[in-house]
Write a protein that holds these residues in place. Structure first.
Motif, PDB file in Angstrom:
ATOM      1  N   PRO A 110       0.819  -1.219   0.000  1.00  0.00           N
ATOM      2  CA  PRO A 110       0.000   0.000   0.000  1.00  0.00           C
ATOM      3  C   PRO A 110       0.854   1.270   0.000  1.00  0.00           C
ATOM      4  CG  PRO A 110      -0.855  -1.578   1.594  1.00  0.00           C
ATOM      5  CD  PRO A 110       0.465  -2.113   1.127  1.00  0.00           C
ATOM      6  N   ARG A 111       1.958   1.254   0.747  1.00  0.00           N
ATOM      7  CA  ARG A 111       2.813   2.457   0.813  1.00  0.00           C
ATOM      8  C   ARG A 111       3.333   2.827  -0.560  1.00  0.00           C
ATOM      9  NH1 ARG A 111       7.519   4.615   0.426  1.00  0.00           N
ATOM     10  NH2 ARG A 111       8.356   2.693  -0.427  1.00  0.00           N
ATOM     11  N   PHE A 112       3.844   1.837  -1.297  1.00  0.00           N
ATOM     12  CA  PHE A 112       4.392   2.087  -2.625  1.00  0.00           C
ATOM     13  C   PHE A 112       3.298   2.558  -3.586  1.00  0.00           C
ATOM     14  CE2 PHE A 112       5.608   0.124  -6.836  1.00  0.00           C
ATOM     15  CZ  PHE A 112       6.536   1.100  -7.170  1.00  0.00           C
ATOM     16  N   ALA A 113       2.145   1.868  -3.585  1.00  0.00           N
ATOM     17  CA  ALA A 113       1.070   2.184  -4.526  1.00  0.00           C
ATOM     18  C   ALA A 113       0.561   3.611  -4.352  1.00  0.00           C
ATOM     19  CB  ALA A 113      -0.081   1.193  -4.352  1.00  0.00           C
ATOM     20  N   TYR A 114       0.297   3.992  -3.111  1.00  0.00           N
ATOM     21  CA  TYR A 114      -0.304   5.316  -2.901  1.00  0.00           C
ATOM     22  C   TYR A 114       0.741   6.433  -2.879  1.00  0.00           C
ATOM     23  CZ  TYR A 114      -4.818   3.184  -2.565  1.00  0.00           C
ATOM     24  OH  TYR A 114      -5.969   2.511  -2.896  1.00  0.00           O
ATOM     25  N   ASP A 115       2.002   6.079  -2.684  1.00  0.00           N
ATOM     26  CA  ASP A 115       3.078   7.062  -2.877  1.00  0.00           C
ATOM     27  C   ASP A 115       3.140   7.440  -4.358  1.00  0.00           C
ATOM     28  OD1 ASP A 115       5.280   8.702  -2.405  1.00  0.00           O
ATOM     29  OD2 ASP A 115       6.731   7.059  -2.497  1.00  0.00           O
ATOM     30  N   LEU A 116       3.023   6.434  -5.240  1.00  0.00           N
ATOM     31  CA  LEU A 116       3.007   6.715  -6.681  1.00  0.00           C
ATOM     32  C   LEU A 116       1.796   7.562  -7.064  1.00  0.00           C
ATOM     33  CD1 LEU A 116       3.879   3.258  -8.344  1.00  0.00           C
ATOM     34  CD2 LEU A 116       5.433   5.088  -7.670  1.00  0.00           C
ATOM     35  N   LYS A 150       9.450  12.493  10.525  1.00  0.00           N
ATOM     36  CA  LYS A 150      10.164  13.681  10.044  1.00  0.00           C
ATOM     37  C   LYS A 150      10.253  13.759   8.524  1.00  0.00           C
ATOM     38  CE  LYS A 150      12.987  14.604  14.130  1.00  0.00           C
ATOM     39  NZ  LYS A 150      14.349  14.741  14.676  1.00  0.00           N
ATOM     40  N   VAL A 151      10.310  12.593   7.851  1.00  0.00           N
ATOM     41  CA  VAL A 151      10.474  12.611   6.390  1.00  0.00           C
ATOM     42  C   VAL A 151       9.349  11.835   5.712  1.00  0.00           C
ATOM     43  CG1 VAL A 151      12.981  12.927   6.406  1.00  0.00           C
ATOM     44  CG2 VAL A 151      12.041  10.614   6.458  1.00  0.00           C
ATOM     45  N   ASP A 152       9.064  12.200   4.457  1.00  0.00           N
ATOM     46  CA  ASP A 152       7.954  11.611   3.707  1.00  0.00           C
ATOM     47  C   ASP A 152       8.059  10.088   3.604  1.00  0.00           C
ATOM     48  OD1 ASP A 152       7.351  14.228   3.356  1.00  0.00           O
ATOM     49  OD2 ASP A 152       7.605  14.283   1.185  1.00  0.00           O
ATOM     50  N   SER A 153       9.288   9.587   3.441  1.00  0.00           N
ATOM     51  CA  SER A 153       9.469   8.151   3.198  1.00  0.00           C
ATOM     52  C   SER A 153       9.066   7.298   4.397  1.00  0.00           C
ATOM     53  CB  SER A 153      10.923   7.846   2.813  1.00  0.00           C
ATOM     54  OG  SER A 153      11.804   8.256   3.838  1.00  0.00           O
ATOM     55  N   GLU A 154       8.849   7.930   5.573  1.00  0.00           N
ATOM     56  CA  GLU A 154       8.439   7.183   6.762  1.00  0.00           C
ATOM     57  C   GLU A 154       6.918   7.053   6.882  1.00  0.00           C
ATOM     58  OE1 GLU A 154      10.373   9.483   9.800  1.00  0.00           O
ATOM     59  OE2 GLU A 154      12.177   8.256   9.768  1.00  0.00           O
TER      60      GLU A 154
END
Length: 319
Positions: A110-116, A150-154
């Motif tokens: 889910p993280r990868f899909a909705y980040d895209l 602190k960062v988007d990737s988290e």
């Protein structure tokens, strides 16, 4: 270079040398000139030719554009004969919609899909529709604060799914229409936005200052997406083939682990010096050094390059 733009011509060169370049095609500067001359409409057969090229990319990748079960995602970048910082930005992840997102959740996370997905809505909103980027960034800042990171990737998949929905609401509020879910409509509108950018004020002012003719047009480079944001075995970066100050033959630039290309240049995360990639991913770093050397010899000039590492596989995006 006049026909394909600098970016397109250099990618064609790199492909011919068997350097790993994501499959793609270039919509020529002539198509741009014809489009603008026809009152911002595609002349007969012009867009159809681009659609035929998409089919060729589907053959090369084994994926299908607009197929939610086996989705092909594309990027759209401008590229004039001469480098022009006044041109349009990039649009990444073209082809994402609700069905595609659900499939990528099944295939990855889910993280990868909705980040895209959220990246596409944001870039499409700002680049194609001219919306203010700050409206989108406020939503991301709120999501980070709520999650205590602190960062988007988290941020996790639930956070990005909520962000995506809020982005769509911003899009509808400011444009009066829903975000387009048809991949072909997304691609066409992104291509048109790059064409139209040739005549935006910033680009005209830049050409006047740099003595670049106004009748050249810009090409559009449409490429298969490769992903530097699937996980910790992925990265993306920009670098030069030697030290730009001294001319010494050593790589100079920045990269990020688990990120997409715009993250490196947007200044939203602290980047790492390219030399550190030699420790993080030594095989990929050695490959970058070899590619840089080959391209320098071929072009007889130092190179400014962009790359993505997708689950250990290196791709050159531009030089």
């Amino acid at each position: 270079r006049s026909l394909l733009g600098g970016k397109g011509a250099n990618l064609l060169d790199a492909t011919a040398q068997d350097i790993p370049v994501p499959p793609g095609f270039t919509v020529t500067t002539e198509a741009c000139i014809d489009y603008l001359a026809a009152g911002e409409t595609f002349p007969a057969g012009s867009w159809e030719a681009a659609l035929e090229a998409v089919k060729e990319v589907e053959k090369q990748t084994g994926k299908r554009f607009g197929d939610p079960q086996n989705p092909l995602l594309l990027s759209c970048r401008s590229g004039a004969k001469f480098s022009m910082p006044g041109m349009m930005d990039t649009v990444l992840n073209i082809g994402m919609n609700d069905e595609t997102a659900e499939r990528i959740v099944e295939l990855s996370s889910p993280r990868f899909a909705y980040d895209l997905y959220r990246r596409l809505v944001q870039m499409f909103g700002s680049v194609v529709m001219g919306l203010e980027d700050d409206d989108f960034e406020e939503v991301i800042t709120e999501a980070r604060q709520k999650a205590g990171v602190k960062v988007d990737s988290e941020l996790d998949g639930d956070a990005w799914k909520t962000v995506t929905q809020k982005f769509k609401e911003i899009f509808q509020r400011h444009t009066g229409r829903e975000f387009p879910t048809d991949p072909y409509e997304q691609l066409k509108l992104a291509t048109e936005a790059v064409f139209k950018s040739w005549n935006c004020k910033r680009a005209i002012d830049y050409r006047n200052a740099a003595n670049i003719p106004h009748d050249l047009g810009t090409a559009v480079n449409i490429q298969t997406m490769v992903f530097g944001n699937i996980g910790e075995d992925c990265a993306t970066g920009v670098f030069m083939s030697r030290n730009a100050t001294t001319g010494e033959p050593q790589l100079e630039g920045d990269y990020l682990i688990n990120a997409q290309g715009e993250d490196v240049v947007a200044g939203i995360r602290a980047t790492l010096p390219i030399k550190q990639l030699g420790d993080d991913m030594p095989e990929n770093y050695a490959e970058l050094e070899a590619i840089a050397k080959r391209l320098e010899i071929h072009h007889r000039n130092m190179q400014d390059m962009e790359f993505t590492i997708e689950q250990g596989k290196l791709w050159l995006l531009q030089t």
